[in-house]
Design a protein around this motif. Structure first.
Motif, PDB file in Angstrom:
ATOM      1  N   ARG A   1      53.019  39.486  37.818  1.00 49.36           N
ATOM      2  CA  ARG A   1      52.382  40.315  36.798  1.00 49.36           C
ATOM      3  C   ARG A   1      51.668  39.458  35.761  1.00 49.36           C
ATOM      4  O   ARG A   1      50.520  39.731  35.389  1.00 49.36           O
ATOM      5  CB  ARG A   1      53.431  41.188  36.110  1.00 49.36           C
TER       6      ARG A   1
ATOM      7  N   LYS B   1      48.475  37.676  37.203  1.00 45.22           N
ATOM      8  CA  LYS B   1      47.339  38.581  37.400  1.00 45.22           C
ATOM      9  C   LYS B   1      46.623  38.853  36.079  1.00 45.22           C
ATOM     10  O   LYS B   1      45.390  38.861  36.020  1.00 45.22           O
ATOM     11  CB  LYS B   1      47.819  39.892  38.029  1.00 45.22           C
TER      12      LYS B   1
ATOM     13  N   ASP C   1      42.731  42.066  48.446  1.00 46.05           N
ATOM     14  CA  ASP C   1      44.164  42.041  48.164  1.00 46.05           C
ATOM     15  C   ASP C   1      44.610  43.321  47.478  1.00 46.05           C
ATOM     16  O   ASP C   1      45.709  43.830  47.735  1.00 46.05           O
ATOM     17  CB  ASP C   1      44.493  40.836  47.280  1.00 46.05           C
ATOM     18  N   ARG C   2      43.739  43.864  46.618  1.00 48.85           N
ATOM     19  CA  ARG C   2      44.077  45.093  45.905  1.00 48.85           C
ATOM     20  C   ARG C   2      43.646  46.342  46.668  1.00 48.85           C
ATOM     21  O   ARG C   2      43.895  47.462  46.223  1.00 48.85           O
ATOM     22  CB  ARG C   2      43.432  45.113  44.504  1.00 48.85           C
TER      23      ARG C   2
ATOM     24  N   ILE D   1      40.199  38.866  46.007  1.00 50.27           N
ATOM     25  CA  ILE D   1      41.001  39.644  45.066  1.00 50.27           C
ATOM     26  C   ILE D   1      40.849  41.139  45.354  1.00 50.27           C
ATOM     27  O   ILE D   1      41.831  41.892  45.368  1.00 50.27           O
ATOM     28  CB  ILE D   1      40.591  39.324  43.614  1.00 50.27           C
ATOM     29  N   LYS D   2      39.602  41.583  45.597  1.00 50.35           N
ATOM     30  CA  LYS D   2      39.372  43.006  45.877  1.00 50.35           C
ATOM     31  C   LYS D   2      40.106  43.440  47.143  1.00 50.35           C
ATOM     32  O   LYS D   2      40.709  44.518  47.179  1.00 50.35           O
ATOM     33  CB  LYS D   2      37.873  43.279  46.013  1.00 50.35           C
TER      34      LYS D   2
ATOM     35  N   SER E   1      42.515  47.343  35.630  1.00 49.01           N
ATOM     36  CA  SER E   1      42.800  48.603  36.323  1.00 49.01           C
ATOM     37  C   SER E   1      43.387  48.349  37.705  1.00 49.01           C
ATOM     38  O   SER E   1      44.011  49.232  38.292  1.00 49.01           O
ATOM     39  CB  SER E   1      41.527  49.447  36.443  1.00 49.01           C
ATOM     40  N   LEU E   2      43.188  47.132  38.232  1.00 47.86           N
ATOM     41  CA  LEU E   2      43.727  46.785  39.551  1.00 47.86           C
ATOM     42  C   LEU E   2      45.100  46.126  39.470  1.00 47.86           C
ATOM     43  O   LEU E   2      45.720  45.862  40.489  1.00 47.86           O
ATOM     44  CB  LEU E   2      42.764  45.833  40.272  1.00 47.86           C
ATOM     45  N   VAL E   3      45.547  45.833  38.250  1.00 55.40           N
ATOM     46  CA  VAL E   3      46.826  45.159  38.078  1.00 55.40           C
ATOM     47  C   VAL E   3      47.945  46.190  38.022  1.00 55.40           C
ATOM     48  O   VAL E   3      47.877  47.160  37.268  1.00 55.40           O
ATOM     49  CB  VAL E   3      46.834  44.307  36.782  1.00 55.40           C
ATOM     50  N   GLU E   4      48.984  45.967  38.836  1.00 54.63           N
ATOM     51  CA  GLU E   4      50.135  46.876  38.822  1.00 54.63           C
ATOM     52  C   GLU E   4      50.981  46.564  37.589  1.00 54.63           C
ATOM     53  O   GLU E   4      51.885  45.737  37.614  1.00 54.63           O
ATOM     54  CB  GLU E   4      50.943  46.704  40.103  1.00 54.63           C
TER      55      GLU E   4
ATOM     56  N   TRP F   1      34.712  46.854  42.394  1.00 57.07           N
ATOM     57  CA  TRP F   1      35.559  46.752  41.203  1.00 57.07           C
ATOM     58  C   TRP F   1      35.630  48.055  40.428  1.00 57.07           C
ATOM     59  O   TRP F   1      36.658  48.394  39.860  1.00 57.07           O
ATOM     60  CB  TRP F   1      35.023  45.644  40.286  1.00 57.07           C
TER      61      TRP F   1
END
Length: 324
Positions: free
Chosen positions: A159, A162, A284-285, A281-282, A96-99, A290
């Motif tokens: 992409r 990730k 960064d997003r 990671i969090k 869900s965090l991946v564009e 999460w």
């Protein structure tokens, strides 16, 4: 290769030792929850970040204890199915965090409906060779191949990386927890669930104790950019305390007190480092928890982030030195 080979029963017989361990854990959790509720009551409903954070960590303990208790009741196959569902939830949160773009849809379908079930099938059938290399080798080759067939080259490397990282953490690393049920340790037959209890209890205790020690004595931040709440004193005190706890847990393991302490130290350090990675990671997003994008509050990965990094190391140490 039989699912039930080598004496792996579908449902595990009652283990009195495990029963006492769970009773002790529930007793501690009830006491901790009562103390946290009393502290919150004294504030008369006023917000307090420290107490809220403490309550969140205690709640994480409750969730993980409930998962372990279910695993204890369900036996080997039930444990594998249970962690399959945990991996599914964790993968959903991570992705869900991946564009993602339209071309990535097929890649995500492969993650959920090919890589996830196959990895847990290898755990179920105790096929160690494929379990250990399927995702890091074949999965990591397959995902960019499928992504490239979409013809979308914009940010292709980012992409793909990730999604690969999401699979590595949410499926591969987490699958090492139920894989502990497959180990064949002389004199420890039918007690493998206690290895799961040892792993989760020590790593989760380290996380909570680092927070407590940090609030009691911590002044100097250890990694302020990644985790503002972690301090040098808190980290050292928490890991040291959890290492002593691991040594105290040696009767429920095949380890000596020194071995239990050493393994406890290793998995606590891995849990700490894993927590830093997941925090990076969090940030960064741009999210705090999460589960925020899905549930509006902390999600599955917030409960198991430290375990994700500790589990593979724990599994391979035990397999190398104790597996028959």
């Amino acid at each position: 290769m039989s699912i039930f080979s080598d004496g792996h029963a579908a449902v595990q017989a009652f283990n009195p030792q495990a029963g006492w361990v769970f009773a002790a854990i529930f007793g501690v959790l009830l006491l901790a929850s009562a103390i946290a509720a009393a502290l919150k009551w004294r504030l008369h409903g006023q917000a307090n970040a420290t107490i809220d954070n403490l309550n969140a960590r205690i709640n994480a303990w409750w969730v993980m204890t409930a998962v372990l208790l279910l695993a204890f009741w369900l036996g080997r196959i039930g444990t594998i199915v249970l962690f399959f569902l945990v991996s599914f939830a964790a993968l959903r949160e991570f992705l869900s965090l991946v564009e993602s773009r339209r071309a990535d849809h097929r890649v995500m379908v492969v993650c959920f409906y090919v890589l996830l079930p196959l990895q847990y099938w290898f755990v179920l059938t105790d096929w160690y060779g494929m379990f250990s290399i399927f995702i890091p080798v074949y999965g990591f080759l397959l995902l960019p191949i499928i992504a490239s067939l979409g013809g979308d080259t914009d940010h292709f490397l980012a992409r793909t990386a990730k999604i690969q990282w999401a699979v590595m953490i949410s499926i591969f690393c987490l699958s090492h927890v139920p894989a502990l049920m497959n180990l064949k340790i002389a004199g420890f037959e039918g007690q493998n669930i206690l290895l799961l209890v040892f792993l989760v209890a020590v790593v989760q205790a380290s996380d909570v104790l680092q927070y407590v020690w940090g609030k009691l004595l911590g002044k100097r931040k250890i990694m302020p950019a990644l985790s503002p709440s972690k301090t040098v004193a808190g980290t050292v005190g928490g890991i040291a305390s959890a290492t002593l706890l691991a040594a105290a847990f040696y009767p429920i393991t095949p380890f000596s007190p020194f071995q239990a302490a050493l393994i406890g130290l290793i998995i606590c350090i891995m849990g700490f480092l894993g927590g830093l990675v997941m925090s990076a990671i969090k940030r960064d997003r741009g999210v705090k928890d999460w589960g925020n994008l899905i549930h509006g509050h902390g999600g599955m990965l917030d409960r198991v982030d430290s375990v994700c990094f500790a589990a593979p190391v724990f599994f391979h140490v035990v397999r190398y030195f104790w597996n028959g």
